[in-house]
Scaffold this active site. Structure first.
Site, PDB file in Angstrom:
ATOM      1  N   THR A   1       0.848  -1.190   0.000  1.00  0.00           N
ATOM      2  CA  THR A   1       0.000   0.000   0.000  1.00  0.00           C
ATOM      3  C   THR A   1       0.885   1.243   0.000  1.00  0.00           C
ATOM      4  O   THR A   1       1.852   1.321   0.764  1.00  0.00           O
ATOM      5  CB  THR A   1      -1.002   0.110   1.168  1.00  0.00           C
ATOM      6  N   ILE A   2       0.532   2.156  -0.871  1.00  0.00           N
ATOM      7  CA  ILE A   2       1.319   3.390  -0.925  1.00  0.00           C
ATOM      8  C   ILE A   2       1.177   4.156   0.380  1.00  0.00           C
ATOM      9  O   ILE A   2       2.017   4.970   0.725  1.00  0.00           O
ATOM     10  CB  ILE A   2       0.901   4.301  -2.096  1.00  0.00           C
ATOM     11  N   ASP A   3       0.097   3.884   1.138  1.00  0.00           N
ATOM     12  CA  ASP A   3      -0.151   4.632   2.369  1.00  0.00           C
ATOM     13  C   ASP A   3       0.926   4.384   3.435  1.00  0.00           C
ATOM     14  O   ASP A   3       1.046   5.150   4.385  1.00  0.00           O
ATOM     15  CB  ASP A   3      -1.518   4.260   2.953  1.00  0.00           C
TER      16      ASP A   3
ATOM     17  N   MET B   1      -2.342  11.774  -0.938  1.00  0.00           N
ATOM     18  CA  MET B   1      -3.041  10.541  -0.558  1.00  0.00           C
ATOM     19  C   MET B   1      -2.527   9.943   0.732  1.00  0.00           C
ATOM     20  O   MET B   1      -1.421  10.252   1.186  1.00  0.00           O
ATOM     21  CB  MET B   1      -2.909   9.504  -1.657  1.00  0.00           C
ATOM     22  N   GLY B   2      -3.306   9.051   1.213  1.00  0.00           N
ATOM     23  CA  GLY B   2      -3.072   8.349   2.468  1.00  0.00           C
ATOM     24  C   GLY B   2      -4.431   8.356   3.137  1.00  0.00           C
ATOM     25  O   GLY B   2      -4.809   9.353   3.733  1.00  0.00           O
TER      26      GLY B   2
ATOM     27  N   TYR C   1      -3.659   9.526  -7.387  1.00  0.00           N
ATOM     28  CA  TYR C   1      -3.669   8.469  -8.407  1.00  0.00           C
ATOM     29  C   TYR C   1      -2.454   8.562  -9.334  1.00  0.00           C
ATOM     30  O   TYR C   1      -1.947   7.554  -9.800  1.00  0.00           O
ATOM     31  CB  TYR C   1      -4.974   8.537  -9.209  1.00  0.00           C
TER      32      TYR C   1
HETATM   33  P1  FBP Z   1      -4.741   0.602  -0.523  1.00  0.00           P
HETATM   34  O1  FBP Z   1      -4.692   0.771   0.959  1.00  0.00           O
HETATM   35  O2  FBP Z   1      -5.727  -0.361  -0.979  1.00  0.00           O
HETATM   36  O3  FBP Z   1      -3.379   0.307  -1.055  1.00  0.00           O
HETATM   37  O4  FBP Z   1      -5.177   1.988  -1.197  1.00  0.00           O
HETATM   38  C1  FBP Z   1      -4.746   3.184  -0.671  1.00  0.00           C
HETATM   39  C2  FBP Z   1      -5.216   4.345  -1.468  1.00  0.00           C
HETATM   40  O5  FBP Z   1      -4.319   4.607  -2.516  1.00  0.00           O
HETATM   41  C3  FBP Z   1      -5.376   5.539  -0.537  1.00  0.00           C
HETATM   42  O6  FBP Z   1      -4.230   6.292  -0.439  1.00  0.00           O
HETATM   43  C4  FBP Z   1      -6.572   6.242  -1.102  1.00  0.00           C
HETATM   44  O7  FBP Z   1      -7.298   6.857  -0.094  1.00  0.00           O
HETATM   45  C5  FBP Z   1      -7.374   5.146  -1.691  1.00  0.00           C
HETATM   46  O8  FBP Z   1      -6.483   4.145  -2.046  1.00  0.00           O
HETATM   47  C6  FBP Z   1      -8.173   5.572  -2.875  1.00  0.00           C
HETATM   48  O9  FBP Z   1      -9.030   4.537  -3.206  1.00  0.00           O
HETATM   49  P2  FBP Z   1      -9.716   4.353  -4.604  1.00  0.00           P
HETATM   50  O10 FBP Z   1      -8.672   3.843  -5.531  1.00  0.00           O
HETATM   51  O11 FBP Z   1     -10.743   3.318  -4.362  1.00  0.00           O
HETATM   52  O12 FBP Z   1     -10.257   5.675  -5.031  1.00  0.00           O
END
Ligand code: FBP
Length: 696
Positions: free
Chosen positions: A226-228, A279-280, A567
């Site tokens: 996860t990038i988070d 993001m996060g 994204y």
């Molecule tokens: P994961 O925890 O599934 O890796 O996704 C993290 C994330 O990139 C967050 O940073 C962001 O809030 C979320 O996905 C966005 O989700 P979506 O792709 O469903 O819009």
């Protein structure tokens, strides 16, 4: 008959130079695909063995023990090389296997290399082994949609970002039915092992699937993605087992590259404040790394806000012998004041520009908003449970949703036991702007989580900032500082005596090098009144042109540009660090499988150290599970790791905050991380937070 133009275009398209110029391929792509990530020492041996490491222990949750009896006693396993183990071991290690792999959740740079590492290791051991990729995430397992991953497919995606090869999805395997369907698929494909590459929820799925399929001899291995950056694992004594999920470094570097460019642009054009949401979903790890990479003027870390205690309010409450619960945790309004303070201080030294970084999940740490989110989550989940249809289809427009909430509030008046949404909640909710109400009521994701990425947090916050700056301006507290030498030049050029007008116009004429117009002068009208009062001009006289010019220059225009970094960085091609990390994770996965492990997560220790010190391990997932509230119910899940406000990286950012705000007449302190480069020795190879946290 073809006309002349068509003929010309066709010839042009056949020209090899044109073909090369418009090809999907380029040199960077060719180089990336060709790159062979180094293998950890242990993977250079013909075989690898697993050794239980007893010095790592965990506090095990009672419920986890009950629900995951067959994997709860797993240990941390280190991987060691062996060149000629016993023959029976060799036979079982070398056997032909069938392995399925799935991506789950948001894409993270490096995922393709997990597949490449697994593929290379598995095929080297037995060329007849088959690797299947489940399509579109866990749905692919539930619905048995898979493709066989061939060498050609792997080669096309080596060292490339995204999860394009087999795509991903956010379905959670969280019901008996979905578990049963998944097991059916694994059995139908004759899988020996299933690999789940995902975040906290997906690794939770991995643990339950491991338990579910243990009797059938199907192994399940998780991979921390996860990038988070919020999958960080420590044992009971705080020893680090997994310092960082993959994809974090690339996303942080990609965001930082763009944000650093904004620092350059804004300090050149000197007219915009750039507001960057990064993001996060919850944790602010990415924002923290961006702060260290760019030295942006202000970076907010959600985890710090909820720790905030308003000492003044507490003192006042103590004096009145009451407890002020609102003194704990920062409010949205307070946060906007902190932002304004930075803006006003920079303006005072002539800097009416800057860059602010706000983590996507900041609202999660703001008490008042968190209460709304929890209440609305409960209301939506409750509605969906008790109706055949769902909340968002039944109330498609905001007004319908608000009417439903109004009904809830009325119900709370009649039925005292119903407390989830009362009239006070309803009144407060109606005070916030429409778009924010809409944001707070957006559809939850399939896990029941609030989707912070869908809310225009920065817009809400900047709305408050704007209002407060206007108030400050009207009170004379928000002014652009005028450089003294510039003031003198303008006055002299206009034939006026700067020393005479200085004390009339400015509050700090004798003291500072940046001059601040007196707070009582807030318009041309008040400027004229001041000049008349000080007998610098008569009532009949106009304001002298140089004085009007200086005044106008001191009036701030607060102009913002809003950006969202998410994204784009998530889709970046991986940094070299992420390429190497993920390839070795893939090799680790195979070792765990070949040694019969299940319910383990592949990880690498010592990531902050030289590559030669990297240590591939298996971490037991079961002991990491905790009870958490999800959709109004307590569920066993893998805990998310938030930013530790006692960590070295956070404290360093805190200590340098004032320096990076640069509310001084000297230059800003921006850092230029530059774009992600694949080649070249100067390419940074470790996240800064990783390095700093390893120090203390
Ligand atoms: P994961 O925890 O599934 O890796 O996704 C993290 C994330 O990139 C967050 O940073 C962001 O809030 C979320 O996905 C966005 O989700 P979506 O792709 O469903 O819009």
């Amino acid at each position: 008959m073809k006309d002349k133009d068509t003929d010309y275009i066709e010839r042009l398209l056949e020209n090899p130079k044109v073909q090369e110029a418009v090809s999907n391929s380029n040199r960077e792509l060719v180089e990336r695909r060709r790159y062979e990530p180094p293998k950890s020492q242990v993977f250079k041996s013909r075989y690898t063995l697993l050794k239980d490491v007893d010095r790592f222990t965990f506090n095990i949750d009672k419920e986890a023990k009950k629900q995951l009896p067959d994997i709860i006693n797993n240990k941390v396993q280190s991987i060691v090389g062996a060149d000629s183990p016993e023959e029976s071991f060799q036979n079982s290690y070398d056997k032909k296997r069938c392995i399925g792999i799935v991506f789950s959740g948001g894409p993270a740079p490096g995922g393709h290399n997990v597949i490449a590492g697994l593929y290379d290791a598995a095929k080297k051991v037995n060329s007849e082994t088959k690797i299947y990729g489940f399509l579109l995430g866990p749905d692919g397992i539930i619905e048995n949609e898979a493709i066989e991953i061939t060498g050609q497919v792997v080669d096309a995606y080596r060292n490339l970002g995204g999860f394009t090869m087999i795509k991903t999805g956010r379905t959670k395997i969280d019901s008996k039915k979905k578990l049963a369907l998944s097991k059916e698929t694994c059995k139908a494909l004759g899988l020996d092992a299933l690999v789940i590459v995902g975040g906290d929820d997906s690794n939770t799925n991995a643990a339950f699937l491991a338990q579910e399929m243990i009797e059938d001899g199907i192994q399940v291995i998780g991979v921390p993605k996860t990038i988070d950056g919020d999958i960080q694992v420590r044992d009971r004594n705080g020893q680090i087992l997994c310092a960082m999920s993959f994809g974090f470094h690339t996303a942080a570097r990609a965001f930082s590259g763009s944000i650093s460019n904004l620092c350059t642009d804004s300090s050149s054009d000197v007219k915009y404040w750039h507001i960057c949401k990064v993001m996060g979903r919850v944790a602010s790890h990415l924002a923290l790394e961006v702060a260290l990479q760019t030295h942006a003027n202000m970076t907010f870390i959600g985890e710090e806000l909820c720790d905030y205690v308003d000492e003044k309010r507490i003192e006042e409450a103590a004096r009145d012998h009451v407890v002020d619960f609102n003194a704990y945790g920062m409010t949205l309004r307070h946060l906007s004041r902190v932002i304004c303070d930075g803006i006003v201080r920079r303006a005072a030294v002539g800097k009416n520009y800057g860059v602010i970084v706000i983590p996507e999940g900041i609202l999660e740490f703001i008490n008042e908003i968190q209460v709304f989110i929890i209440k609305l989550n409960t209301i939506i989940a409750e509605y969906n449970k008790t109706h055949d249809t769902d909340f968002h289809s039944d109330f498609p427009v905001l007004e319908d949703k608000l009417e439903y909430l109004r009904r809830m509030a009325r119900r709370s008046r009649e039925d005292k036991s119903f407390s989830v949404w009362n009239t006070r909640d309803d009144d407060l909710f109606n005070e916030i702007p429409d778009f924010f109400q809409e944001g707070l009521l957006t559809e939850r994701d399939s896990h029941g989580n609030f989707q912070f990425s869908q809310v225009k947090t920065e817009q809400v916050l900047m709305g408050l900032v704007n209002d407060y700056l206007n108030m400050l301006h009207e009170g004379g507290g928000y002014r652009i500082g005028i450089e003294k030498s510039y003031y003198r030049k303008v006055m002299k050029k206009g034939g006026l005596d700067p020393a005479y007008f200085g004390p009339i116009l400015f509050e700090n004429y004798e003291k500072d090098s940046y001059l601040l117009v007196k707070p009582s002068i807030i318009s041309i009208k008040t400027l004229k009144q001041t000049l008349e009062k000080e007998q610098a001009i008569t009532e009949a006289q106009e304001i002298p042109e140089p004085v009007a010019k200086i005044y106008k220059k001191s009036v701030p225009k607060f102009k913002t540009q809003i950006h969202f970094y998410g994204y784009d960085g998530r889709g970046n091609d991986p940094t070299r660090f992420d390429c190497n990390y993920t390839y070795n994770l893939g090799l680790t996965v195979f070792s765990l499988i070949a040694n019969g492990a299940t319910g383990q997560m592949a990880a690498i220790r010592n990531l902050e150290q030289d590559f030669s010190k990297w240590e591939p391990i298996g971490i037991p997932i079961g002991p990491l599970m905790r009870l958490e509230e999800r959709k109004g119910k307590l569920e066993l899940v893998l805990e998310k790791s938030l930013v530790d406000v006692n960590s070295a990286s956070f404290n360093i950012v805190k200590a340098l905050r004032e320096k990076w705000l640069a509310a001084v007449s000297s230059d800003d302190n921006y850092r230029r991380p530059g774009p992600i480069r694949f080649t070249g020795e100067s390419e940074e190879d470790r996240p800064i937070t990783l390095l700093l946290n390893a120090l203390g």
